[in-house]
Design a protein around this motif. Structure first.
Motif, PDB file in Angstrom:
ATOM      1  N   GLY A 371       4.260  -5.876  14.301  1.00 54.84           N
ATOM      2  CA  GLY A 371       3.028  -5.796  13.533  1.00 54.84           C
ATOM      3  C   GLY A 371       2.998  -6.804  12.396  1.00 54.84           C
ATOM      4  N   ARG A 374       1.806 -10.114  13.829  1.00 57.76           N
ATOM      5  CA  ARG A 374       0.359 -10.166  14.080  1.00 57.76           C
ATOM      6  C   ARG A 374      -0.419 -10.321  12.769  1.00 57.76           C
ATOM      7  N   GLY A 375       0.021  -9.598  11.749  1.00 56.02           N
ATOM      8  CA  GLY A 375      -0.628  -9.752  10.454  1.00 56.02           C
ATOM      9  C   GLY A 375      -0.443 -11.155   9.890  1.00 56.02           C
ATOM     10  N   TRP A 378      -3.004 -13.489  11.543  1.00 60.34           N
ATOM     11  CA  TRP A 378      -4.313 -13.308  10.901  1.00 60.34           C
ATOM     12  C   TRP A 378      -4.328 -13.928   9.510  1.00 60.34           C
ATOM     13  N   LEU A 420      -1.978   0.115  11.186  1.00 59.16           N
ATOM     14  CA  LEU A 420      -2.110  -1.264  10.731  1.00 59.16           C
ATOM     15  C   LEU A 420      -1.275  -1.555   9.488  1.00 59.16           C
ATOM     16  N   ASN A 422       1.914  -2.372   9.007  1.00 53.99           N
ATOM     17  CA  ASN A 422       2.746  -3.580   9.068  1.00 53.99           C
ATOM     18  C   ASN A 422       1.894  -4.848   9.171  1.00 53.99           C
ATOM     19  N   HIS A 423       0.739  -4.761   9.859  1.00 48.37           N
ATOM     20  CA  HIS A 423      -0.164  -5.909   9.904  1.00 48.37           C
ATOM     21  C   HIS A 423      -0.634  -6.265   8.496  1.00 48.37           C
ATOM     22  N   PHE A 427      -0.285  -9.660   5.841  1.00 49.41           N
ATOM     23  CA  PHE A 427      -1.573 -10.296   5.533  1.00 49.41           C
ATOM     24  C   PHE A 427      -1.838 -10.285   4.030  1.00 49.41           C
TER      25      PHE A 427
END
Length: 613
Positions: A371, A374-375, A378, A420, A422-423, A427
């Protein structure tokens, strides 16, 4: 006509059903963004404003890298004021120690890059490994030490004579971000003292009622490892919250934390005794003691000097593996930089150390890194839009601050969504770092690409090393935890060991962590593990009571000697000494001086009254 009307009604009903299903799907997937709760929205706005405020102050002070201040805000941001205060003070301490260590490493190896990175890797590995021994934000403090040392040391590689200035600059950013976040938490969270007191008492009373109800179920012979595991998890989580609630309650409430921990310890004893087949008198005695401690929080006695201390689980092998993994990662990052001569190598190594420190606090770093990656993607995409299209057209820092509020608030809302977390973690923290706002208000695109590639490369590198260097395996973790429990169960027979409450608290925390970390294990395997662990907790309780009885001078010598013989056998064989417990029980059955607790403990250890499992 009636047929047409029926079909129309059917379509209306069908359309209504489809619309409601679509709405439910949207709320389930995007409700965190379009329908947030007031508490989540308040957290996102408060933290975003604090991050923007720290950035503007850093730019007003004309600091050379103001983006590190909002990163700190997001690192220390929590939903409650108590958590923020606890996290902030450990970050202060970690920053000071880490900055000093970074200066010391540069001073010790100014011209020997190989020795410098070996020492840095060993130091970071030591910090990450030692953090495994701790809980709460004490663990976080050691991780702050590790990545602050790396940030300061790698930031001064190209200019070792300026290492002190680099350390002071990095420390200033961190202190500024911490102060801004704590200040906004105080302003936006009024009346926290009354709310924290009510929350603490409400939670303690709630779990006491649940444990009392579950104890009746256990004594009736209906044992369910899953239900008891969920109840233990609730007790462990409540124990973690105590420190934060007491901080919010203000000065003069220090003893409330001790009484609250004593409540949870007594409730653990209730579960262990009920699961081990204890009498109703023993269970009711611990329940009454728990209620008395709750009353001491409601109406504190005068000159209260009660203290209660707990210990964290000490998984040495887990700590060693965590430390070796971090040290290997730092050495690998340095070798990659050394081989490629990458101009952004120092930033890459700094990011690797920072990501290692941030993910090491997670129960399963390898899963959290997915995660986090992925963050990070983004983050790089949004930062690229701002760097190429937004920053070149704004004319004042205030305009940029208003525009940054949009992605920051969205990221803050995502941080409150469990799926979300960890994303949003990556971020929120690294968005201002990649954008890199400064007083010049112009940005070099090449610098952005170098910084973004170093960041993404560090995240990918860390994710790969988590999966390659001592990778996490759920089955191996359960075996190690089971072996650790068996070892500790034998060791408690020695004098001067853990108390009953320490034994139960440590094992409850260890079991809850294992259950949360091994979600992919088959259900029957997990239930069998939980049943064994819960049974070991009950056995340990009886062994400790025998050990304490054998150590009391009021116990007759003849009884003490027989108990000591059994304890020595237990230390050698563990539960293989159960037949000896039967022998000792029979030899003491007619002794009038034997305490009822000793008789009960020997019976349970001998297996005459088997556990409910």
């Amino acid at each position: 006509m009636s047929g047409l009307g029926g079909r129309a009604a059917g379509l209306a009903v069908s359309g209504s059903t489809f619309g409601s299903e679509l709405r439910d799907v949207l709320i389930q997937r995007w409700g965190w963004l379009f329908a947030p709760s007031a508490k989540d929205l308040g957290f996102a706005v408060r933290t975003s404003v604090a991050a923007i405020l720290s950035l503007l102050i850093a730019m007003w002070m004309e600091l050379d890298s103001p983006q590190w201040a909002p990163l700190t805000v997001w690192v220390v941001a929590t939903a409650s004021r108590g958590e923020s205060l606890s996290k902030a003070r450990w970050r202060f301490a970690g920053t000071i120690i880490g900055g000093c260590m970074g200066v010391a490493l540069i001073a010790a190896f100014p011209q020997q890059a190989g020795l410098f990175f070996i020492a840095l890797a060993l130091w970071i590995g030591l910090c990450c490994g030692w953090a495994t021994f701790l809980d709460g934000y004490r663990r976080y403090g050691f991780l702050v030490i590790s990545f602050t040392s790396a940030i300061v040391a790698t930031g001064a590689i190209s200019q070792p004579d300026d290492v002190f200035n680099v350390a002071m600059a990095r420390g200033t950013y961190i202190m500024l971000g911490t102060v801004c976040e704590a200040g906004l938490a105080v302003l936006f969270l009024p009346n926290v003292q009354k709310e924290a007191r009510a929350r603490l008492l409400g939670k303690l009373q709630q779990v006491t009622a649940k444990v009392a109800s579950h104890a009746d179920v256990l004594r009736a012979g209906r044992f369910d490892p899953e239900t008891e595991g969920r109840l233990l998890a609730e007790l462990v989580d409540a124990n973690t919250r105590i420190e934060f609630d007491v901080l919010e309650m203000g000065s003069g409430t220090r003893r409330s934390a001790d009484h609250a921990r004593a409540v949870l310890a007594r409730l653990l004893a209730v579960l262990a005794r009920a699961q081990g087949g204890a009498t109703g008198i023993d269970v009711d005695r611990d329940l009454e003691a728990a209620r008395n401690h709750i009353q001491a929080i409601i109406a504190p006695p005068r000159h209260d000097r009660f203290t209660f201390r707990t210990r964290s689980p000490r998984h040495i092998l887990e700590a060693v593996l965590n430390g070796l993994r971090a040290a290997t990662g730092i050495m690998g990052a340095w070798l990659l930089w050394e081989v490629t001569a990458w101009p952004s190598g120092p930033a890459f190594v700094s990011f690797v150390a920072l990501v290692y420190g941030l993910l090491a606090t997670r129960e399963i770093p390898a899963l959290a890194s997915s995660g986090f990656y992925r963050g990070a993607v983004w983050c790089a995409g949004v930062a690229g839009i701002y760097a190429f299209f937004v920053v070149p057209v704004v004319t004042t820092p205030e305009y940029l601050a208003l525009l940054l509020l949009i992605p920051m608030v969205i990221g803050g809302l995502a941080a409150r969504a469990p799926k979300l977390v960890n994303h949003a973690f990556s971020f929120n923290m690294f968005l201002p770092v990649l954008i890199g706002p400064s007083n010049l208000m112009r940005y070099d695109e090449v610098s952005f690409l170098n910084g973004a590639s170093a960041f993404l490369g560090a995240v990918i590198f860390t994710r790969v090393t988590f999966g390659v260097v001592f990778p996490f395996r759920a089955d191996s973790h359960l075996r190690r935890t089971s072996a650790w429990v068996e070892q500790q169960l034998r060791f408690i027979a020695r004098g001067g060991g853990q108390t009953v409450h320490q034994w139960l608290a440590i094992n409850a925390a260890s079991m809850v962590r294992a259950v949360r970390s091994c979600q992919g294990v088959p259900r029957d395997v997990m239930l069998a593990y939980m049943a064994r662990h819960l049974n070991a907790m009950a056995l340990g309780l009886w062994v400790i009571e025998l050990r304490d009885a054998a150590a009391r001078e009021t116990t007759p010598v003849s009884i003490r000697r027989r108990l000591q013989v059994f304890l020595r056998a237990w230390f050698r064989k563990g539960d293989g000494a159960a037949p000896l417990a039967q022998t000792v029980f029979l030899s003491l059955r007619k002794e009038p001086a034997v305490e009822p607790d000793v008789r009960t403990a020997l019976q349970r250890l001998a297996g005459d009254v088997p556990p409910s499992a």
